[in-house]
Design a protein around this motif. Structure first.
Motif, short mmCIF file in Angstrom:
data_model
loop_
_atom_site.label_atom_id
_atom_site.label_comp_id
_atom_site.label_asym_id
_atom_site.label_seq_id
_atom_site.Cartn_x
_atom_site.Cartn_y
_atom_site.Cartn_z
N SER A 1 -0.80 11.29 8.17
CA SER A 1 -1.71 10.49 9.00
C SER A 1 -2.56 11.34 9.91
N PHE B 1 -7.26 3.95 12.17
CA PHE B 1 -5.96 4.58 12.31
C PHE B 1 -4.99 3.77 13.19
N SER C 1 -1.59 3.44 11.07
CA SER C 1 -1.00 4.70 10.61
C SER C 1 -0.66 5.65 11.75
#
Length: 223
Positions: A89, A56, A59
């Motif tokens: 996200s 992540f 994002s």
């Protein structure tokens, strides 16, 4: 003389009672922090880095602290992000955390609450952008804290204001306003810290001084 010795011992006992808990508390806190740091470094940080932070990074990490705007509003600055993009996200993040019981157990209650509340607000039929931004900032702060904990455990420099400025990770209109806000927050936290220490330190000094004087006077009387 006996009365004097008893008086000194009594004074010593009172001072020791006052000073000893502080020493025990400090030792307990330091030992607890050391054990937590070792456990975090050996187990938790590797899992979080591989399963959460790395997947992540672009994002979520690169969208932290940004200003959430309505889907019908055009993005005009680099520090803005439309609500549907942020929602997608963080829902993926929540799904990942909920699907892994070990990762879920690593997350503190505040982080999970901020994540859940932000998603609920974003999914509302009539989203309140002001509330969403308030909760998104709280979520960003806890995510950023986890990021820095993992980096610290891996002996990497922690991310700070310069990192946030470079990638436009702030909700203020410009860098100048962001720096001003951060300066005020730093001043406020330092002021609170100084007040706490300025209140506690004199008490500890007086207690230690009483112990030293009492021991010295007892030594003089006995020898």
């Amino acid at each position: 003389m006996t009365n004097t010795i008893i008086s000194i011992i009594s004074s010593l006992g009172i001072s020791t009672i006052l000073a000893a808990p502080a020493g025990i508390l400090i030792k307990f806190v330091l030992d607890n922090q050391r054990l937590k740091a070792e456990d975090f470094s050996n187990n938790i940080s590797k899992k979080l880095s591989k399963e959460i932070l790395e997947p992540f990074q672009f994002s979520i990490e690169m969208s932290l602290f940004k200003l959430i705007i309505d889907k019908n509003k055009k993005q005009t600055t680099s520090n803005q992000i439309q609500i549907e993009h942020a929602l997608f996200s963080i829902k993926q993040l929540q799904k990942k955390i909920n699907s892994d019981s070990l990762i879920f157990s690593y997350m503190n209650d505040i982080f999970l609450e901020n994540l859940s509340t932000t998603i609920i607000l974003m999914e509302s039929d009539n989203p309140n952008i002001k509330k969403i931004n308030k909760n998104y900032q709280a979520f960003s702060a806890t995510y950023f804290q986890i990021l820095n904990q993992v980096r610290k455990s891996n002996f990497l420099p922690q991310r700070g204001d310069n990192y946030r400025i470079t990638f436009h990770l702030y909700k203020q209109k410009n860098v100048k306003n962001f720096r001003r806000k951060r300066s005020f927050d730093s001043f406020l936290s330092k002021t609170i810290l100084i007040i706490v220490f300025s209140t506690a330190i004199p008490f500890l000094i007086v207690s230690i001084a009483h112990v030293i004087i009492a021991v010295y006077e007892l030594f003089v009387l006995l020898y």
